[in-house]
Design a protein around this motif. Structure first.
Motif, PDB file in Angstrom:
ATOM      1  N   ASN A  14       0.824  -1.209   0.189  1.00 34.79           N
ATOM      2  CA  ASN A  14      -0.079  -0.033   0.216  1.00 34.79           C
ATOM      3  C   ASN A  14       0.736   1.225   0.025  1.00 34.79           C
ATOM      4  O   ASN A  14       0.426   2.387  -0.218  1.00 34.79           O
ATOM      5  N   ASN A  15       1.973   0.972  -0.076  1.00 35.95           N
ATOM      6  CA  ASN A  15       2.954   2.272   0.349  1.00 35.95           C
ATOM      7  C   ASN A  15       2.674   3.556  -1.049  1.00 35.95           C
ATOM      8  O   ASN A  15       2.530   4.718  -0.674  1.00 35.95           O
ATOM      9  N   VAL A 314       1.383   9.529  14.095  1.00 36.59           N
ATOM     10  CA  VAL A 314       1.929   9.216  12.702  1.00 36.59           C
ATOM     11  C   VAL A 314       0.692   9.759  11.902  1.00 36.59           C
ATOM     12  O   VAL A 314       0.833  10.575  10.729  1.00 36.59           O
ATOM     13  N   ASP A 315      -0.477   9.672  12.200  1.00 37.49           N
ATOM     14  CA  ASP A 315      -1.653   9.806  11.147  1.00 37.49           C
ATOM     15  C   ASP A 315      -1.603  11.585  11.172  1.00 37.49           C
ATOM     16  O   ASP A 315      -1.713  12.132  10.152  1.00 37.49           O
ATOM     17  N   MET A 316      -1.547  12.038  12.327  1.00 36.01           N
ATOM     18  CA  MET A 316      -1.589  13.575  12.198  1.00 36.01           C
ATOM     19  C   MET A 316      -0.512  14.189  11.534  1.00 36.01           C
ATOM     20  O   MET A 316      -0.598  15.318  10.489  1.00 36.01           O
ATOM     21  N   LYS A 317       0.678  13.691  11.800  1.00 37.29           N
ATOM     22  CA  LYS A 317       1.890  14.075  11.063  1.00 37.29           C
ATOM     23  C   LYS A 317       2.093  13.766   9.786  1.00 37.29           C
ATOM     24  O   LYS A 317       2.230  14.745   8.830  1.00 37.29           O
ATOM     25  N   LEU A 318       1.386  12.854   9.043  1.00 36.31           N
ATOM     26  CA  LEU A 318       1.422  12.294   7.710  1.00 36.31           C
ATOM     27  C   LEU A 318       0.691  13.494   7.120  1.00 36.31           C
ATOM     28  O   LEU A 318       0.770  13.920   6.021  1.00 36.31           O
ATOM     29  N   HIS A 319      -0.620  13.667   7.749  1.00 36.62           N
ATOM     30  CA  HIS A 319      -1.610  14.745   7.075  1.00 36.62           C
ATOM     31  C   HIS A 319      -1.295  16.144   7.271  1.00 36.62           C
ATOM     32  O   HIS A 319      -1.727  16.996   6.587  1.00 36.62           O
ATOM     33  N   THR A 351       1.095   2.385   9.185  1.00 39.16           N
ATOM     34  CA  THR A 351       0.584   3.071   8.133  1.00 39.16           C
ATOM     35  C   THR A 351       0.038   2.183   6.994  1.00 39.16           C
ATOM     36  O   THR A 351      -1.193   2.619   6.626  1.00 39.16           O
ATOM     37  N   PRO A 352       0.668   1.165   6.527  1.00 35.85           N
ATOM     38  CA  PRO A 352       0.156   0.510   5.258  1.00 35.85           C
ATOM     39  C   PRO A 352      -1.310  -0.220   5.655  1.00 35.85           C
ATOM     40  O   PRO A 352      -1.546  -0.949   4.890  1.00 35.85           O
ATOM     41  N   GLN A 353      -1.468  -0.336   6.899  1.00 37.25           N
ATOM     42  CA  GLN A 353      -3.047  -1.058   7.130  1.00 37.25           C
ATOM     43  C   GLN A 353      -3.793  -0.346   7.929  1.00 37.25           C
ATOM     44  O   GLN A 353      -4.632  -0.909   8.894  1.00 37.25           O
ATOM     45  N   PHE A 354      -3.842   0.928   7.928  1.00 40.14           N
ATOM     46  CA  PHE A 354      -4.563   1.931   8.979  1.00 40.14           C
ATOM     47  C   PHE A 354      -5.694   2.484   8.274  1.00 40.14           C
ATOM     48  O   PHE A 354      -5.899   3.342   7.387  1.00 40.14           O
ATOM     49  N   GLY A 355      -6.663   1.423   8.387  1.00 38.85           N
ATOM     50  CA  GLY A 355      -8.027   1.546   7.434  1.00 38.85           C
ATOM     51  C   GLY A 355      -8.768   2.633   8.246  1.00 38.85           C
ATOM     52  O   GLY A 355      -9.456   3.426   7.382  1.00 38.85           O
ATOM     53  N   VAL A 357      -7.640   5.348   8.526  1.00 39.29           N
ATOM     54  CA  VAL A 357      -7.401   6.618   8.086  1.00 39.29           C
ATOM     55  C   VAL A 357      -7.428   6.667   6.558  1.00 39.29           C
ATOM     56  O   VAL A 357      -7.427   7.922   5.905  1.00 39.29           O
ATOM     57  N   PHE A 358      -7.195   5.593   5.955  1.00 37.80           N
ATOM     58  CA  PHE A 358      -7.080   5.486   4.537  1.00 37.80           C
ATOM     59  C   PHE A 358      -8.163   4.824   3.927  1.00 37.80           C
ATOM     60  O   PHE A 358      -8.180   4.989   2.532  1.00 37.80           O
ATOM     61  N   SER A 359      -9.314   4.114   4.554  1.00 44.03           N
ATOM     62  CA  SER A 359     -10.255   3.548   3.711  1.00 44.03           C
ATOM     63  C   SER A 359     -11.136   4.483   3.554  1.00 44.03           C
ATOM     64  O   SER A 359     -12.182   4.505   2.529  1.00 44.03           O
ATOM     65  N   SER A 360     -11.192   5.640   4.137  1.00 48.72           N
ATOM     66  CA  SER A 360     -12.138   6.933   3.681  1.00 48.72           C
ATOM     67  C   SER A 360     -11.483   7.866   4.443  1.00 48.72           C
ATOM     68  O   SER A 360     -10.664   7.945   5.231  1.00 48.72           O
ATOM     69  N   ASP A 361     -12.145   9.303   4.314  1.00 54.01           N
ATOM     70  CA  ASP A 361     -11.674  10.449   5.034  1.00 54.01           C
ATOM     71  C   ASP A 361     -11.949  10.340   6.613  1.00 54.01           C
ATOM     72  O   ASP A 361     -11.356  11.024   7.480  1.00 54.01           O
ATOM     73  N   GLY A 362     -12.933   9.253   6.886  1.00 55.20           N
ATOM     74  CA  GLY A 362     -13.416   9.215   8.230  1.00 55.20           C
ATOM     75  C   GLY A 362     -12.636   9.734   9.340  1.00 55.20           C
ATOM     76  O   GLY A 362     -12.578  10.574   9.968  1.00 55.20           O
TER      77      GLY A 362
END
Ligand SMILES: [Zn+2]
Length: 457
Positions: A14-15, A314-319, A351-355, A357-362
């Motif tokens: 997923n990277n 990590v979620d916040m820093k990525l965005h 990160t590569p499996q963080f549903g 955060v990445f399966s939708s904007d949710g």
């Protein structure tokens, strides 16, 4: 294998798509006039800015990491005493954690269960709703249901007798039913044209007992029962004009606050003495057992908090950084190293499996919400304990007026201030998780822990 899902340089890696999602999100935010995706997502949240959310996460991070060191030391000692001949690694954590729990707290769930009868606890919830929200629950048999197991209660105001809404309860597991526990809102309260009342349900998956036999549940499940009932009461208390702003239709970092708050009433002596009764003897749960439960409540909070917070940070820093072309793997490694992630723990969602955060904007730039809500929860219950206790009528009235009845019609920060008389403080959360309440000050002299070996996963 589990922590490497989506990160194996094969067709399911997923990277690359993460880089693309982050860039597109950053681009959209810019088009909408926001510096980053995180700023855009948080505009309608209680936190309002990524900086405020980061502040909270960073304040909790350090004491949580210090607690992890203590937990690891406890486990290492136990392993050494057993002659295990190993150094605690991420794959050892859960195994040795259970051994420490048993050795230290001697809490056996099977000792607790006979006191937790589902029907009695439901009566306990009704009683709490009567004390706090002035609601009365009356069973109805003339309302259609979608399954024979489902029961319905009419909710009315205890004083005026006025109709408030309907509460459906669908407690048992069956084939085809979704797992877990949740609240559903079938109809939201509103009064756009004419008054419309709330219809909600609570759903869970308890195993149905034989006829005449009580259903006994665990302490965790009893907490969940009160939690979901909190969502239901949030819906039932709603008193607004527009359905889109009613009940639980509130900011993502605010919606778990009313439900988490209600969990606190399960362990009040008023509920335990009246409703946590042994299914054979009718005796209330002994105080010694309650003390054991309370004592064990802060166990392993270092692990739980760090595992969760690493993902949230990590979620916040990525965005915040998403406009650059990000290598997710490298970003994660470097971010964790800079944070001083304990090497004995892996992020709850890499990160590569963080549903979330990445399966939708949710929950993108929103995984912090769970911690945010928990700060409010812990701090809000303090309003009761600093007053006349959990059933203080005055505080209860403010809770209804400013929190449970307003839906999304008031800025949550203002609503909270009106309820509490001040902004939320994190001290109560620190105590709830067993961290030193003034840890922030104390830890400033500590050397930042370093990650001695950083493995590329
Ligand atoms: Zn919830």
């Amino acid at each position: 294998m589990f922590v490497s899902r989506g990160d194996n340089a094969d067709k399911n890696d997923n990277n690359a798509i993460i880089t693309e999602i982050l860039q597109l999100r950053a681009e959209r935010a810019k088009l909408l006039g926001f510096p980053t995706h995180a700023h855009w997502r948080l505009e309608n949240a209680m936190a309002k800015t990524p900086e405020k959310a980061m502040q909270l996460m960073e304040a909790v991070w350090k004491p949580a990491v210090l607690r992890v060191k203590e937990e690891v030391a406890d486990m290492q000692k136990l392993a050494d005493n057993e002659g295990a001949g190993l150094k605690i690694e991420p794959w050892d954590y859960r195994f040795y954690m259970e051994k420490v729990r048993k050795a230290r707290y001697d809490l056996d769930q099977n000792e607790v269960k006979p006191y937790l009868q589902l029907d009695k606890l439901r009566e306990g919830m009704f009683w709490v709703a009567g004390e706090l929200f002035n609601f009365k629950f009356t069973p109805l048999t003339n309302v259609p249901v979608y399954h024979a197991d489902v029961r319905v209660w009419e909710v009315t105001d205890k004083t005026s007798g006025k109709h408030v809404g309907l509460w459906y309860f669908d407690p048992y597991a069956r084939t085809g039913k979704r797992s877990g526990a949740w609240m559903n809102s079938y109809r939201s309260q509103e009064r756009m044209d004419k008054p419309v009342t709330t219809i909600v349900s609570n759903n869970s998956n308890f195993v149905k007992g034989k006829p005449g036999e009580p259903v006994l549940i665990s302490w965790d499940d009893a907490n969940t029962l009160f939690h979901e009932f909190g969502h239901a009461l949030h819906g039932l208390s709603s008193n607004v004009t527009y359905p889109s702003l009613a009940g639980t239709s509130v900011a993502r970092d605010y919606v778990e606050f009313p439900s988490q708050l209600l969990e606190h009433w399960l362990s009040t002596p008023e509920v335990l003495q009246r409703f946590a009764l042994h299914y054979k003897t009718g005796e209330p749960i002994p105080q010694a057992l309650v003390d054991k439960i309370n004592k064990a409540a802060t166990f392993n909070q270092g692990f739980g908090t760090v595992e969760y917070l690493a993902s949230a940070l990590v979620d916040m820093k990525l965005h915040l950084a998403g406009a650059q072309k990000i290598d997710a793997d490298q970003f994660e490694r470097e971010t964790l190293a800079a944070l001083g992630m304990p090497e004995e723990i892996v992020m709850r969602h890499r990160t590569p499996q963080f549903g979330h955060v990445f399966s939708s904007d949710g929950y993108s730039a929103g995984y912090y919400s769970y911690l945010w809500s928990d700060v409010l929860t812990a701090d809000a219950f303090g309003a009761f304990t600093e007053g006349k206790g959990a059933y203080d009528k005055k505080v209860g009235a403010r809770l209804t007026k400013y929190i449970f009845s307003v839906g999304n019609t008031i800025d949550p920060a203002e609503a909270y201030r009106a309820f509490r008389g001040r902004d939320p403080q994190i001290k109560a959360l620190m105590i709830k998780r067993g961290f030193p309440a003034d840890a922030e000050k104390n830890s400033s002299n500590e050397k930042t822990p370093t990650r001695s070996k950083i493995k590329k996963r």
